[in-house]
Enzyme design. Sequence first.
Site, PDB file in Angstrom:
ATOM      1  N   ARG A   1       0.335  -0.739   0.305  1.00 23.26           N
ATOM      2  CA  ARG A   1       0.164   0.265  -0.017  1.00 23.26           C
ATOM      3  C   ARG A   1       1.148   1.531   0.003  1.00 23.26           C
ATOM      4  O   ARG A   1       0.362   2.127  -0.535  1.00 23.26           O
ATOM      5  CB  ARG A   1      -0.912  -0.116   1.496  1.00 23.26           C
TER       6      ARG A   1
ATOM      7  N   CYS B   1      -0.094   7.244   8.641  1.00 15.70           N
ATOM      8  CA  CYS B   1      -1.237   5.262   8.057  1.00 15.70           C
ATOM      9  C   CYS B   1      -2.021   5.817   7.546  1.00 15.70           C
ATOM     10  O   CYS B   1      -1.396   6.737   6.563  1.00 15.70           O
ATOM     11  CB  CYS B   1      -1.544   4.400   9.164  1.00 15.70           C
TER      12      CYS B   1
END
Length: 276
Positions: free
Chosen positions: A177, A235
């Site tokens: 990701r 994040c």
Amino acid sequence: MTPLISANQLEEILNSGENVLLCDCRFDLADPLSGKKSYEESHIPGAIYVDLDKDLSGIKTGLNGRHPLPSPEAWAQTKTRLGISPNTLVVAYDKQGSVYASRLWWMLKATGHANVRVLDGGLDAWNGPMGTIPRAPAPCTQAVGVMPYAGLVLVEEVLGNLQTKKSKVIDARADDRFHGQNETLDPVGGHIPGALNRFFKNNLNATAFKTPEQLFKEFSDFLGPIKASEVIHQCGSGVTACHNLLAMEVAGFKGSRLYAGSWSEWCADPARPVEL
């Protein structure tokens, strides 16, 4: 005081009769109702359920990320409702490697509540009795005071840091990701330019945190000359970043900060640059 507590230590405290507020923080991003359902089926006796979406997040605008922090006023009201008085010992746990428990830990610490611990290993480490009767929170008799979030970084500072480079952004998402691959949670893949990647699961051995010595060595090697006070954690939505914050504290690195809006806020504005 270490931010972690072992299952044996927790059991001793509970058996001693000391006043402890257990917070079951189990959650699943793919199935937001499953955490509460699991809690209702079985939990550490006396625990209340704390919901990531309803208790640990604020109102979403579409531009402020998937799990924006509640305002300091709203968070103070939530603490009052949950029975988190200033002197309460709070022990948070989950069954997802302490990810969601870490979010509660950070939110309490950041608003002046020092007496909070995370159950190391979470529910997987607990060998004591289990309960099946949900406990309703017992609200505080007096309203908890409003405190701003210490160590909170807003998107404007992260954007300005692209030029000043005063801080180093650490992204807690998985490697794929981070590199813009297999993105299923946010509409845009990639990362904030210049960010480093430290997957939060690297803090764990199975479900428990690595030893302080292991974490100290790993973060020392990872950060090099970068000081903890120069670190901004992020994040996808400001949750797993708290795991890296907690791990750094376990290792003895204090003073790093949280960009709570994280990637889901950053990528909501197409004018912000993206790096693959």
